[in-house]
Design a protein around this motif. Structure first.
Motif, short mmCIF file in Angstrom:
data_model
loop_
_atom_site.label_atom_id
_atom_site.label_comp_id
_atom_site.label_asym_id
_atom_site.label_seq_id
_atom_site.Cartn_x
_atom_site.Cartn_y
_atom_site.Cartn_z
N SER A 30 -4.64 5.97 -8.45
CA SER A 30 -6.03 5.93 -8.12
C SER A 30 -6.20 6.69 -6.91
CB SER A 30 -6.65 4.73 -7.82
OG SER A 30 -6.53 4.11 -9.14
N ARG A 31 -7.12 7.68 -6.78
CA ARG A 31 -7.19 8.25 -5.07
C ARG A 31 -7.38 7.53 -4.04
NH1 ARG A 31 -11.06 11.25 -2.54
NH2 ARG A 31 -10.28 13.26 -1.65
N ARG A 32 -7.99 6.41 -4.31
CA ARG A 32 -8.24 5.44 -3.13
C ARG A 32 -7.08 5.02 -2.41
NH1 ARG A 32 -10.17 3.15 -7.60
NH2 ARG A 32 -9.39 1.00 -8.25
N VAL A 33 -6.09 4.83 -3.08
CA VAL A 33 -4.74 4.39 -2.56
C VAL A 33 -4.01 5.57 -1.47
CG1 VAL A 33 -2.16 3.84 -2.98
CG2 VAL A 33 -3.93 3.04 -4.55
N ILE A 34 -4.16 6.79 -2.39
CA ILE A 34 -3.64 8.01 -1.33
C ILE A 34 -4.64 8.34 -0.05
CG2 ILE A 34 -3.26 10.31 -1.26
CD1 ILE A 34 -2.46 10.20 -4.11
N ALA A 35 -5.66 8.13 -0.37
CA ALA A 35 -6.81 8.47 0.72
C ALA A 35 -7.04 7.17 1.68
CB ALA A 35 -8.21 8.81 0.10
N ARG B 87 3.63 17.60 5.93
CA ARG B 87 3.26 16.36 4.73
C ARG B 87 2.72 15.52 5.59
NH1 ARG B 87 8.13 14.25 0.76
NH2 ARG B 87 6.83 13.19 -0.68
N ARG B 88 1.77 14.73 4.89
CA ARG B 88 0.95 13.79 5.54
C ARG B 88 1.99 12.34 5.81
NH1 ARG B 88 -4.13 10.35 2.67
NH2 ARG B 88 -4.02 8.73 4.28
N GLU B 89 1.97 11.67 6.95
CA GLU B 89 2.65 10.66 7.22
C GLU B 89 1.85 9.28 6.36
OE1 GLU B 89 4.86 11.78 10.46
OE2 GLU B 89 4.90 10.06 9.27
N ARG B 90 2.81 8.56 5.55
CA ARG B 90 2.22 7.63 4.56
C ARG B 90 2.51 6.32 5.42
NH1 ARG B 90 1.56 9.32 -0.82
NH2 ARG B 90 2.05 11.54 -0.86
N SER B 91 3.30 6.15 6.39
CA SER B 91 3.75 5.15 6.94
C SER B 91 2.81 4.30 7.64
CB SER B 91 4.93 5.12 7.98
OG SER B 91 5.17 4.16 8.59
N CYS B 92 2.68 2.91 7.62
CA CYS B 92 1.56 2.09 8.47
C CYS B 92 1.99 2.01 9.86
CB CYS B 92 1.60 0.91 7.81
SG CYS B 92 0.96 0.93 6.22
N GLY B 93 3.39 2.54 10.33
CA GLY B 93 3.85 2.27 11.90
C GLY B 93 3.22 3.31 12.74
N ARG B 94 3.51 3.06 13.93
CA ARG B 94 2.65 4.01 14.68
C ARG B 94 3.44 5.38 14.78
NH1 ARG B 94 0.57 2.80 20.71
NH2 ARG B 94 0.37 4.99 21.60
N VAL B 95 2.56 6.44 14.84
CA VAL B 95 3.28 7.80 14.89
C VAL B 95 3.56 8.27 16.17
CG1 VAL B 95 3.05 10.22 13.70
CG2 VAL B 95 2.17 8.20 12.65
N SER B 96 4.81 8.57 16.51
CA SER B 96 5.06 9.04 17.87
C SER B 96 4.30 10.28 18.22
CB SER B 96 6.34 9.13 18.08
OG SER B 96 6.99 10.17 17.16
N GLY B 97 3.91 10.49 19.41
CA GLY B 97 3.14 11.80 19.67
C GLY B 97 4.10 12.79 19.77
N GLN C 18 -4.68 0.83 3.64
CA GLN C 18 -5.47 -0.24 3.21
C GLN C 18 -4.90 -0.72 1.80
OE1 GLN C 18 -9.67 1.10 2.95
NE2 GLN C 18 -10.40 -0.70 2.22
N LYS C 19 -5.11 -1.85 1.36
CA LYS C 19 -4.38 -2.43 0.20
C LYS C 19 -5.83 -2.51 -0.97
CE LYS C 19 -0.74 -3.98 1.48
NZ LYS C 19 0.59 -3.33 1.02
N HIS C 20 -5.42 -1.87 -2.13
CA HIS C 20 -6.38 -1.89 -3.38
C HIS C 20 -5.75 -2.52 -4.56
CE1 HIS C 20 -9.10 0.85 -1.23
NE2 HIS C 20 -8.10 1.49 -0.75
N PRO C 21 -5.82 -3.90 -4.77
CA PRO C 21 -5.44 -4.55 -5.75
C PRO C 21 -5.88 -3.99 -7.23
CG PRO C 21 -7.00 -5.98 -4.63
CD PRO C 21 -6.80 -4.44 -3.73
N ASP C 22 -6.96 -3.39 -7.21
CA ASP C 22 -7.56 -2.91 -8.45
C ASP C 22 -7.11 -1.55 -9.00
OD1 ASP C 22 -9.07 -1.95 -6.37
OD2 ASP C 22 -10.97 -1.86 -7.54
N ALA C 23 -6.44 -1.00 -7.92
CA ALA C 23 -6.11 0.38 -8.04
C ALA C 23 -4.95 0.75 -9.21
CB ALA C 23 -5.42 1.15 -6.84
N TRP C 24 -4.87 1.87 -9.86
CA TRP C 24 -4.05 2.05 -11.08
C TRP C 24 -2.66 2.59 -10.31
CZ3 TRP C 24 -5.25 1.21 -16.36
CH2 TRP C 24 -6.43 0.60 -16.67
N ARG C 25 -1.80 2.64 -11.15
CA ARG C 25 -0.62 3.42 -10.76
C ARG C 25 0.35 3.47 -12.10
NH1 ARG C 25 4.93 3.16 -8.70
NH2 ARG C 25 5.61 4.68 -7.29
#
Length: 337
Positions: A116-121, A9-19, A125-132
Motif C-alpha cells: 500500500s502506497r501509504r506505507v512507502i509515503a 535512494r530514499r532514506e527508509r530508516s527512522c533514525g536521524r540522518v546525518s548531515g 508512520q504505522k499503518h496496521p491496515d496496509a497491505w503487503r
C-alpha cells in the motif's frame, strides 16, 4: 577532508540522518576525474603537471580514469532493464490506496511485493491496515481467476455482443490463446482488494484487440470478476488461496501437544520436571514449556488437529507467550492472532 555522501535512494530508516552534501553520479564523476588531486591541472582540454603537491598518487588517479572510461564505454541500451510488473498501477486496497511494487533481498534472492502506497509515503508512520502481498502469488492468483472466468465453455459468446454464430468459434479459439499466453495479466484494467475478497475489472479495449473485434462488441457486464480469497500465514510466510484455504495441520504443534500431555501426566504421577528432562535428554525448561501445551482448551485442541486454528497459532507462539490457563481467556487471546 571528509565529504558527506547521501545516495539518491530514499532514506527508509527512522533514525536521524546525518548531515552532508548531497551528491549525484555527475558530481561524483567530476570529483573522481579532477586531475587537481593528482598534482595536475586541466587547461583547454589538456592535462598538465601542476606546481602543487598531489594528495592522490598519480598512478592511482590514472588507474581510476581507466576504470571510468571502461565503464562509460558500456552502452546505456545494453544494460539490463528492470522488470515492470503488468499489475503496476492497477492494484488498489479497500481505502482506494494504490499498491506499489516494492522488493527486498534475502540470501541474495530478489523478493517482489505489492505494498500500500501509504506505507512507502508515510515513512516511519504505522499503518496496521496496509497491505503487503508477495507479487508472484498475487500474479498467479489473478492469472488463475482470469483463466477460470474466460475459460468457461460459453465464455466467447458471453463476453461478446452481436457476433454471427460463424464467428463465435473463431473467437473462442482466440480467447483460448489469449488466456493461455504468459501475458494474460495485461487484460486487467484494475484490481480492488478488500479483506477476504477481490474484484478484477478487465480492459475492454485490450480484450477487443486480442479478439480482433470492435470495443462495442465486447459485453462490459462480463468483464468484472469477483472472488473470495484467503491469506494464511505460517511464521513469516504468507500464502494466498482462492476461496477457502485447504486445512494446513501444523504437525509439529500437534506432536508437541501430545508430548506435553504425556509429560504432564508424568508430573501428576509424581515425576519431577528435572527427572523427565533427564529421561528425555532435554532441558528442564523445555519440559515445562511443552507440558504447558496440555492446558490448551479442548475446542482449541480440536481446531489444531484439524488445521483450523488461527493462522498465528504456530508451534512457537504458545511456548513463548505464557498463555493463560483459563480457557475463556485462551479463546480471546488466540482468536486475536
Amino acid at each position: 577532508m571528509t565529504l558527506g555522501f547521501r545516495s539518491r535512494r530514499r532514506e527508509r530508516s527512522c533514525g536521524r540522518v546525518s548531515g552532508g552534501i548531497p551528491f549525484d553520479r555527475g558530481h561524483l564523476h567530476h570529483i573522481l576525474s579532477n586531475p587537481i588531486y593528482a598534482g595536475r591541472i586541466r587547461h583547454k582540454g589538456q592535462v598538465h603537471d601542476g606546481q602543487h603537491p598531489a594528495i592522490i598518487d598519480p598512478q592511482t588517479w590514472d588507474k581510476v580514469q581507466e576504470l571510468l572510461q571502461s565503464g562509460a564505454a558500456i552502452s546505456r541500451g545494453s544494460r539490463k532493464k528492470a522488470t515492470t510488473s503488468p499489475l503496476a498501477g492497477k492494484l488498489f486496497d479497500e481505502t482506494g490506496d494504490r499498491l506499489t511494487p516494492s522488493h527486498s533481498r534475502k540470501n541474495g534472492k530478489r523478493l517482489r511485493y505489492f505494498v500500500s502506497r501509504r506505507v512507502i509515503a508515510g515513512g516511519c508512520q504505522k499503518h496496521p491496515d496496509a497491505w503487503r502481498l508477495p507479487a508472484e502469488q498475487v500474479e498467479g492468483l489473478l492469472t488463475e481467476m482470469i483463466r477460470r472466468h474466460l475459460g468457461k465453455p460459453n465464455a466467447a459468446a458471453s463476453v461478446t455482443l452481436g457476433l454471427p454464430a460463424a464467428e463465435i468459434r473463431m473467437t473462442a479459439e482466440k480467447l483460448t490463446n489469449c488466456i493461455g499466453s504468459a501475458d494474460c495479466l495485461n487484460l486487467i484494467e484494475q484490481v480492488h482488494l478488500r479483506p477476504g475478497a477481490m474484484r478484477i475489472q478487465l480492459d475492454t479495449l485490450v480484450l477487443a484487440k486480442r479478439l480482433d473485434c470492435l470495443p462495442g462488441q465486447i459485453n462490459a457486464s462480463e468483464l468484472t470478476i469477483e472472488a473470495p480469497f484467503q491469506m494464511r500465514r505460517r511464521g513469516v510466510e504468507l500464502k494466498l488461496h482462492l476461496g477457502d484455504p485447504p486445512p494446513e495441520i501444523d504437525e509439529t504443534l500437534v506432536q508437541n501437544i501430545a508430548k506435553g500431555r504425556r509429560w504432564l501426566a508424568m508430573v501428576i504421577d509424581g515425576k519431577s520436571f528435572s527427572e523427565i528432562a533427564d529421561n528425555e535428554n532435554v532441558s528442564t525448561r523445555r519440559v515445562q514449556d511443552i507440558a504447558n501445551l496440555a492446558l490448551i482448551a479442548p475446542d482449541i485442541l480440536d481446531a489444531i488437529t484439524l488445521g483450523e486454528q488461527s493462522s498465528g497459532l504456530t508451534t512457537d507462539y504458545p511456548i513463548k507467550t505464557r498463555f493463560s490457563a483459563i480457557w475463556s481467556e485462551q479463546r480471546a487471546q488466540f482468536a486475536a492472532l
